[in-house]
Design an enzyme around this catalytic site. Sequence first.
Site, PDB file in Angstrom:
ATOM      1  N   ASP A  60      -3.337  17.232 -17.814  1.00 41.07           N
ATOM      2  CA  ASP A  60      -3.443  15.897 -18.155  1.00 41.07           C
ATOM      3  C   ASP A  60      -2.950  15.800 -18.850  1.00 41.07           C
ATOM      4  O   ASP A  60      -3.818  16.271 -20.348  1.00 41.07           O
ATOM      5  CB  ASP A  60      -5.098  16.371 -17.378  1.00 41.07           C
TER       6      ASP A  60
ATOM      7  N   LYS B 115      -6.158   4.985 -20.307  1.00 39.94           N
ATOM      8  CA  LYS B 115      -6.445   5.370 -21.533  1.00 39.94           C
ATOM      9  C   LYS B 115      -5.182   5.063 -22.139  1.00 39.94           C
ATOM     10  O   LYS B 115      -4.568   3.577 -21.982  1.00 39.94           O
ATOM     11  CB  LYS B 115      -6.690   6.553 -21.733  1.00 39.94           C
TER      12      LYS B 115
ATOM     13  N   ARG C 186       1.010  -1.566   0.336  1.00 40.04           N
ATOM     14  CA  ARG C 186       0.219  -0.101   0.073  1.00 40.04           C
ATOM     15  C   ARG C 186       0.644   1.327   0.050  1.00 40.04           C
ATOM     16  O   ARG C 186      -0.240   2.198  -0.479  1.00 40.04           O
ATOM     17  CB  ARG C 186      -0.773   0.246   1.224  1.00 40.04           C
TER      18      ARG C 186
ATOM     19  N   TYR D 293     -12.299  16.454 -18.037  1.00 37.11           N
ATOM     20  CA  TYR D 293     -13.056  15.356 -18.479  1.00 37.11           C
ATOM     21  C   TYR D 293     -14.216  15.414 -17.088  1.00 37.11           C
ATOM     22  O   TYR D 293     -14.162  16.024 -15.907  1.00 37.11           O
ATOM     23  CB  TYR D 293     -12.175  14.209 -17.792  1.00 37.11           C
TER      24      TYR D 293
END
Length: 388
Positions: free
Chosen positions: A181, A206, A57, A109
């Site tokens: 981004d 993506k 983690r 987005y």
Amino acid sequence: MAKEPDFSTLCVHGDPQRDPSGAPHTPIYNSSTFTFNSTADLVDVLEGRREGGLYTRFGMNPTITSLERQLAQLEGAESALSFTAGMAAASALFLTHGRKGIICLGDAYGGTLELLTNQLPLLDIHTRFLLGGEQDQLASALEEGYGLLFIETPTNPTLEIFDIHALAEQAHQHGALLVVDNTFASPANQQPLSLGADLVLHSATKYLGGHSDLTAGALMGPKTLLDPIWAWRKNLGQVPAPETAALLSRSLRTLPLRVQRQSDSALTIAKALAEHPRVSRVLYPGLPTFPGHAIAQKQMKGYGGMLSFELDGSGEETTTVVDRLQLIGNGASLGGVESLATQPTIITHRGVPAADRARRGIGENMIRLSVGLEDANELIADLLQALN
Ligand SMILES: Cc1ncc(COP(=O)(O)O)c(C=O)c1O
């Protein structure tokens, strides 16, 4: 001095640090924890004096650290962090560096717009939105003390283009960070850090993943900016599983090939759509008539595999066109090997209020197309049979 390897060579050779087993692909260390010969040994790893697995983690798992060295290389960055999703990367970024306020310039987005509009203000993080056409208000907005300027370029779904170099200079004059981004372009086509941006964000779901078979996110940049984000990621539990990290790492090797083909096909398709009588507008940075074309030409290597187009018709007629597509899938997401079409108002930007969508020029007559690796002429034939 040795010449820097080409981007394609960097991608194929992957992690510059080979796994001790000699495997050219970092194995999946399918372990949540790692054990040590002594406590002193454990503390050495924990305090960064020696590299090694510790607790997954924390991101301290060899499969994940190997992926992150690859991700950093892609954007020419000192360092990188991987995440469970692009939105995990965005939220950790905003929680860490957005506390002085965030300006979002241009479209983004729908999920990012929702996070900035609905959730972050609940934590007293101020967010301000400027449309692409309102760039003249940016200087006065930055003077108010916002600490982070966030852009997509090209944007989702209107493919607006922003001048990364000019915006980085402007942000820095006011002591703000510029975060790009880079999901739509991918590092194969555009490297924002080399143009002056401070951090790069990816939905690795993506183009980086590229096969619609994983969900992940990434942030690339200098360690001084990523280290504080690391702590948020750790305590929010946003680290990807080692299996996902290995899958993503594998995909990165073919990124330049995929993106080049997708960019070439998208340009061919954009030109074909621009000539169709039922298509009123094609939004693609590679078209010389597109408003952002000159800047795109300056800062992008290729124009990418994403395009949007508007129908001369109603929302219902637009849905009919999408429904008639046979080869091109009807679905959200992008950047995969298979082509996908979607109406942004139906899915990706559904959570954005209708009035805001209208202000942004995201109409019901818009179809967003993610061009895959199929034959470009077969994709055009599919679009024509749906349109005719
Ligand atoms: C440009 C862009 N950024 C971020 C995201 C969010 O990524 P994810 O779905 O991996 O959380 C998306 C998703 O579509 C996107 O298109």
